[in-house]
Design an enzyme around this catalytic site. Structure first.
Site, PDB file in Angstrom:
ATOM      1  N   TYR A   1       0.836  -1.195   0.000  1.00  0.00           N
ATOM      2  CA  TYR A   1       0.000   0.000   0.000  1.00  0.00           C
ATOM      3  C   TYR A   1       0.878   1.255   0.000  1.00  0.00           C
ATOM      4  O   TYR A   1       0.724   2.143  -0.841  1.00  0.00           O
ATOM      5  CB  TYR A   1      -0.910  -0.015   1.228  1.00  0.00           C
ATOM      6  CG  TYR A   1      -1.904   1.127   1.295  1.00  0.00           C
ATOM      7  CD1 TYR A   1      -3.245   0.923   1.015  1.00  0.00           C
ATOM      8  CD2 TYR A   1      -1.504   2.407   1.660  1.00  0.00           C
ATOM      9  CE1 TYR A   1      -4.161   1.960   1.078  1.00  0.00           C
ATOM     10  CE2 TYR A   1      -2.412   3.450   1.718  1.00  0.00           C
ATOM     11  CZ  TYR A   1      -3.734   3.228   1.437  1.00  0.00           C
ATOM     12  OH  TYR A   1      -4.634   4.264   1.498  1.00  0.00           O
ATOM     13  N   CYS A   2       1.815   1.333   0.951  1.00  0.00           N
ATOM     14  CA  CYS A   2       2.665   2.515   1.055  1.00  0.00           C
ATOM     15  C   CYS A   2       3.644   2.608  -0.109  1.00  0.00           C
ATOM     16  O   CYS A   2       4.000   3.715  -0.531  1.00  0.00           O
ATOM     17  CB  CYS A   2       3.415   2.506   2.383  1.00  0.00           C
ATOM     18  SG  CYS A   2       2.349   2.764   3.820  1.00  0.00           S
ATOM     19  N   VAL A   3       4.079   1.467  -0.632  1.00  0.00           N
ATOM     20  CA  VAL A   3       4.947   1.501  -1.814  1.00  0.00           C
ATOM     21  C   VAL A   3       4.214   2.166  -2.971  1.00  0.00           C
ATOM     22  O   VAL A   3       4.777   3.013  -3.682  1.00  0.00           O
ATOM     23  CB  VAL A   3       5.406   0.082  -2.198  1.00  0.00           C
ATOM     24  CG1 VAL A   3       6.113   0.098  -3.556  1.00  0.00           C
ATOM     25  CG2 VAL A   3       6.337  -0.502  -1.136  1.00  0.00           C
TER      26      VAL A   3
ATOM     27  N   HIS B   1       3.622   6.115  -2.140  1.00  0.00           N
ATOM     28  CA  HIS B   1       4.821   6.954  -2.111  1.00  0.00           C
ATOM     29  C   HIS B   1       5.704   6.737  -3.340  1.00  0.00           C
ATOM     30  O   HIS B   1       6.444   7.642  -3.727  1.00  0.00           O
ATOM     31  CB  HIS B   1       5.548   6.768  -0.782  1.00  0.00           C
ATOM     32  CG  HIS B   1       4.700   7.237   0.350  1.00  0.00           C
ATOM     33  ND1 HIS B   1       4.564   8.567   0.664  1.00  0.00           N
ATOM     34  CD2 HIS B   1       3.867   6.556   1.184  1.00  0.00           C
ATOM     35  CE1 HIS B   1       3.702   8.687   1.655  1.00  0.00           C
ATOM     36  NE2 HIS B   1       3.260   7.484   1.988  1.00  0.00           N
TER      37      HIS B   1
END
Length: 356
Positions: free
Chosen positions: A83-85, A88
């Site tokens: 998700y964060c990959v 961002h």
């Protein structure tokens, strides 16, 4: 919002302090970010998460936002947080463009052509291991350490919470490919705009009491806004953890984190059985959840959550317990990063300098 395992506070029903924080998140980050909103059942953890995220990644400081996004994406790769990959990595692409952002998101930092981004992403990718021989030398100086280490510590924290409470992508899984592509383009446009907009430091602290900065957060002292945010956030999450977790459970998590070297603990979570075996039976489900949140958040599933609920944790307790455990691990990792930073660290200032 694809938040699972807890029910977040909806914006329309948010009490004034939560509504004010939601407004600031949406204004400064560009979207009402689910990684922040998932904390809303525990208001102090909500304010703490936003304070850390805003004052390190979002606020304008000495380090360029694109450099900080590379750190956020590389840490998220290391923590198996897709998700964060995606978020961002997309933001990095919007700010820096080209194949370098794709290389960072795909865990191919060796293919990054920009020397500064490659050094920063390589350091961030390996920032979560204890042994100095396994980590590159920090590619930044002491003046930049509070922001760069701050971003890394924040994402070592946020990745753990996201792995537990969000799905693998910010895009709806059931949407057609064309819709997902359109949403991805929209996200890129929003993040390009907000990422290039100056944001004054020090505005995220209002909902948390003043606190002293503990020794394990010494890396933050070079930036007053970052130090203040982490002092307040750390104290708030410590208090939330004390409300949700018995002292024996907290002691056990601290002991296990102290022994941990940053490496994966195995393909299964069987190691938690031995780690909680001598605790009272009623405490073991909650201790297992806290240990997994700290050391293997990607192994938390619905059964672990339900066992913890059966042991007495409600939504607020789940956020309090996991945020405390996640920050305990992230703070420990921060001490490893700081141990490698010093006056001789780095050869030049990353990004564009700006006084704070």
């Amino acid at each position: 919002m694809e938040i699972r395992n807890v029910t977040p506070v909806p914006p329309a029903a948010a009490p004034p302090p939560v509504a004010a924080l939601y407004d600031q998140v949406e204004r400064d980050f560009g979207v009402l970010a689910p990684p922040v909103v998932l904390h809303s059942p525990e208001p102090d953890a909500l304010a703490a998460c936003w304070a850390m995220l805003r004052e390190t990644l979002v606020a304008t400081g000495r380090v360029d936002r694109g450099v900080k996004e590379a750190v956020a994406a590389a840490v998220s790769v290391a923590n198996r947080c897709p998700y964060c990959v995606e978020v961002h990595g997309t933001t990095l692409d919007a700010l820096a463009g080209g194949p370098d952002a794709t290389a960072v998101a795909r865990d191919r930092v060796d293919l990054v052509t920009d020397p500064e981004m490659r050094r920063m992403a390589t350091w961030a990718r390996h920032s979560g291991v204890r042994e100095p021989s396994d980590r590159p030398a920090p590619p930044f100086g002491p003046a930049q350490a509070p922001e760069v280490i701050g971003v890394a510590v924040t994402f070592h924290y946020i990745n753990r919470m996201v792995n537990i409470f969000l799905d693998d992508s910010p895009l709806p899984a059931a949407a057609p490919v064309a819709v997902q592509s359109a949403l991805r383009r929209l996200l890129r446009t929003v993040m390009r705009h907000t990422g290039r907009t100056a944001r004054a430091a020090g505005t995220a602290r209002g909902q948390l009491p003043v606190a002293a900065l503990p020794a394990d957060l010494d890396w933050a002292r070079g930036s007053a806004p970052v130090a203040d945010a982490f002092a307040r956030a750390g104290a708030a999450i410590e208090a939330a953890g004390a409300r949700a977790l018995a002292p024996q459970v907290r002691d056990r998590v601290v002991a296990e984190v102290s022994r941990w070297d940053g490496r994966p603990l195995g393909p299964s979570r069987s190691w938690t059985g031995a780690a909680v075996a001598d605790l009272p039976t009623a405490q073991r489900p909650v201790a297992r959840l806290a240990l997994l949140a700290a050391l293997a958040s990607y192994q938390v599933d619905a059964s672990v959550i339900e066992d913890a609920r059966g042991a007495g944790l409600d939504d607020r307790g789940l956020i309090a317990a996991t945020s405390w455990a996640s920050l305990t691990a992230a703070r420990r990792i921060g001490t490893w990063m700081w141990a490698g930073a010093g006056p001789a660290t780095g050869s030049r200032t990353p990004g564009q300098p700006a006084e704070r």
